[in-house]
Scaffold this active site. Structure first.
Site, PDB file in Angstrom:
ATOM      1  N   HIS A 155       0.844  -1.198   0.000  1.00  0.00           N
ATOM      2  CA  HIS A 155       0.000   0.000   0.000  1.00  0.00           C
ATOM      3  C   HIS A 155       0.882   1.252   0.000  1.00  0.00           C
ATOM      4  O   HIS A 155       0.690   2.161  -0.800  1.00  0.00           O
ATOM      5  CB  HIS A 155      -0.921  -0.002   1.228  1.00  0.00           C
ATOM      6  CG  HIS A 155      -1.668   1.287   1.438  1.00  0.00           C
ATOM      7  ND1 HIS A 155      -2.754   1.656   0.677  1.00  0.00           N
ATOM      8  CD2 HIS A 155      -1.468   2.296   2.324  1.00  0.00           C
ATOM      9  CE1 HIS A 155      -3.198   2.827   1.092  1.00  0.00           C
ATOM     10  NE2 HIS A 155      -2.440   3.246   2.081  1.00  0.00           N
ATOM     11  N   TYR A 172      -2.334  17.187   4.229  1.00  0.00           N
ATOM     12  CA  TYR A 172      -1.431  16.288   4.969  1.00  0.00           C
ATOM     13  C   TYR A 172      -0.030  16.831   5.194  1.00  0.00           C
ATOM     14  O   TYR A 172       0.691  16.318   6.048  1.00  0.00           O
ATOM     15  CB  TYR A 172      -1.387  14.913   4.306  1.00  0.00           C
ATOM     16  CG  TYR A 172      -0.372  14.721   3.205  1.00  0.00           C
ATOM     17  CD1 TYR A 172       0.799  13.990   3.439  1.00  0.00           C
ATOM     18  CD2 TYR A 172      -0.578  15.249   1.937  1.00  0.00           C
ATOM     19  CE1 TYR A 172       1.726  13.791   2.430  1.00  0.00           C
ATOM     20  CE2 TYR A 172       0.351  15.053   0.936  1.00  0.00           C
ATOM     21  CZ  TYR A 172       1.498  14.333   1.173  1.00  0.00           C
ATOM     22  OH  TYR A 172       2.416  14.141   0.174  1.00  0.00           O
ATOM     23  N   ASP A 188     -10.653   2.300   7.826  1.00  0.00           N
ATOM     24  CA  ASP A 188     -10.221   3.683   8.066  1.00  0.00           C
ATOM     25  C   ASP A 188     -10.682   4.534   6.875  1.00  0.00           C
ATOM     26  O   ASP A 188      -9.917   4.829   5.959  1.00  0.00           O
ATOM     27  CB  ASP A 188      -8.684   3.686   8.209  1.00  0.00           C
ATOM     28  CG  ASP A 188      -8.127   5.088   8.399  1.00  0.00           C
ATOM     29  OD1 ASP A 188      -8.860   5.949   8.900  1.00  0.00           O
ATOM     30  OD2 ASP A 188      -6.950   5.293   8.046  1.00  0.00           O
ATOM     31  N   GLU A 199      -7.913  -2.609   7.024  1.00  0.00           N
ATOM     32  CA  GLU A 199      -6.879  -2.709   8.056  1.00  0.00           C
ATOM     33  C   GLU A 199      -7.286  -3.744   9.104  1.00  0.00           C
ATOM     34  O   GLU A 199      -8.455  -4.108   9.222  1.00  0.00           O
ATOM     35  CB  GLU A 199      -6.691  -1.356   8.770  1.00  0.00           C
ATOM     36  CG  GLU A 199      -6.366  -0.209   7.833  1.00  0.00           C
ATOM     37  CD  GLU A 199      -5.809   1.010   8.558  1.00  0.00           C
ATOM     38  OE1 GLU A 199      -5.369   0.874   9.727  1.00  0.00           O
ATOM     39  OE2 GLU A 199      -5.811   2.098   7.951  1.00  0.00           O
TER      40      GLU A 199
HETATM   41 CA    CA Z   1      -5.078   4.154   7.506  1.00  0.00          CA
END
Ligand code: CA
Length: 433
Positions: free
Chosen positions: A141, A251, A240, A208
């Site tokens: 990922h 971010y 999530d 997750e």
């Molecule tokens: Ca995450």
């Protein structure tokens, strides 16, 4: 001394419950016995144990003296925190006792009145979650996402030394089944000079595993890698939910914030570390040329037994599919062994600066993707940032999630010679903003 990967009579494949629906149950045969918080028929929430299609009322069983004195108080609690904070040997003793009650016919007439049909119960987040932390250990990922931003160097130099994580938001964690409202927030369209505020246009899920903290540590006292497993109470599935357009804009430089904190969904059962014992396997060796973990994260036994043999699946059910009576479509499937760090390593790393973890804290592993597209754990990866939408059997396609879409996560642990167990269902539907 029993270790976290050792099996005992509670794992035996020939152990049969007198609860008929537990025999061959995909998630909750008698070898699983996960803890949750449930309410039967609009009564007060209490601790229960999933067994087949039923839930055992642990509080009631304690009331009729079928549990040792020491367990009565934790069984009467309104969250699993006290149960998780028990020393590991006591947690094992409780599991052995519950297994005995549900398999020995001698207890049947005493216990049976305290079993409830799970379909008629309300399930809650099982613990009072003090803190929630999300990691980023799914290396495929991390590589897939990194490649979309930095094609030549997808992984940053720290990735193979530090289990990367950030502090998430505990207050917006909800159990499976609670709808997710599409969040509004700031995003800056690529062609625009300034950002706009409005409903998310790139809503995504992340597959997750959640890690429940058992006994905590005192502030200033780290948890050694050798002790980490005893500080893990169990596991769940974690979605999530992610607003990719907000995330890309917000971010830098401090990491995810409102793109993540609007809602996270968990499967409502704590599948214990003991239940997972038969499904621990060696951590896959690091690729040639990768650095070895620093000494505080290195342990031979953790490398031999620290990975989780769980098959993870993601299903999508759109509003149209639901109207057409179609089943959910599986968009990905892959193994949980695609984690660059073990769960013991993330617990040890989290406490390595002396930060105190508490019973009931939740850690997320980070999105777990396989190297192949068929095992990608988010739409951002499956649709290459929305550029290559995935195609569904009824002719629809998806770059990101639309209102009415429902995401269902599943996790199944299996190993030769043992009865497979599941993490329970983690599903939620998107509501309009
Ligand atoms: Ca995450």
């Amino acid at each position: 001394m029993t270790q976290w990967w050792n099996v005992d009579e509670t794992h035996a494949a020939d152990r049969i419950s007198w609860v008929d629906s537990a025999v061959g149950h995909a998630d909750f045969p008698v070898q699983n016995l996960p803890y949750g918080l449930f309410a039967p028929h609009e009564q007060e929430p209490r601790i229960g144990v999933a067994i087949g299609d039923l839930i055992l009322d642990l509080w009631a069983v304690a009331q009729i003296d079928l549990l040792d004195e020491g367990f009565r108080q934790v069984a009467a609690s309104s969250s699993v925190n006290a149960l998780l904070s028990l020393p590991v040997e006591q947690r094992r003793a409780l599991r052995r006792r519950i297994s005995e009650l549900l398999t020995d016919e001698a207890y049947r007439s005493h216990v049976e009145p305290y079993l409830f049909d799970a379909a008629e119960c309300t399930l809650f987040v099982p613990a009072q979650i003090g803190d929630y932390t999300d990691f980023y250990v799914g290396i495929h990922h991390a590589t897939n996402i990194g490649r979309q931003f930095r094609p030549d160097a997808p992984l940053l130099p720290n990735y193979k030394y530090v289990p990367i994580g950030y502090h998430g938001r505990a207050s917006s964690i909800r159990p499976s089944g609670v709808a997710v409202r599409r969040p509004s927030g700031q995003r800056k369209p690529p062609e625009a000079d300034v950002p706009v505020f409005g409903p998310c246009t790139r809503l995504d899920y992340e597959l997750e595993i959640g890690v429940w903290i058992a006994q905590g540590n005192t502030l200033g006292s780290p948890i050694s890698i050798q002790d980490a497993a005893d500080h893990i109470g169990g596991f769940c599935l974690l979605n999530d939910w992610s607003a990719r357009d907000f995330q890309a804009w917000e971010y830098q430089p401090l990491g995810p914030f409102l793109s993540k904190s609007f809602h996270s969904t968990i499967s409502p059962w704590v599948v214990t570390t003991d239940a997972m014992a038969p499904f621990r396997v060696a951590q896959p060796p690091r690729p040639e040329g990768d650095p070895q973990p620093l000494p505080y994260l290195s342990d031979e036994l953790d490398q031999q037994h620290g990975a989780l043999k769980i098959t993870l699946e993601v299903f999508l059910l759109t509003a149209s599919m639901r109207e057409q009576g179609l089943p959910p479509f599986r968009v990905s499937q892959g193994p949980a062994t695609n984690m660059y760090w073990t769960v013991n390593q993330i617990v040890t790393h989290h406490a390595s600066n002396g930060c105190n973890l508490n019973p009931g804290d939740l850690l997320g592993t980070g999105t777990i993707s396989a190297p192949e597209r068929s095992g990608f754990g988010s739409l951002l990866e499956l649709s290459t940032g929305g550029q290559e939408p995935i195609h569904l059997p009824n002719g629809e396609s998806r770059g990101f999630l639309e209102d009415g879409d429902e995401i269902i996560l599943r996790g199944t642990a299996s190993a030769p010679g043992f009865v497979s167990i599941g993490l329970g269902e983690c599903r939620a539907k998107i509501q309009p903003a």
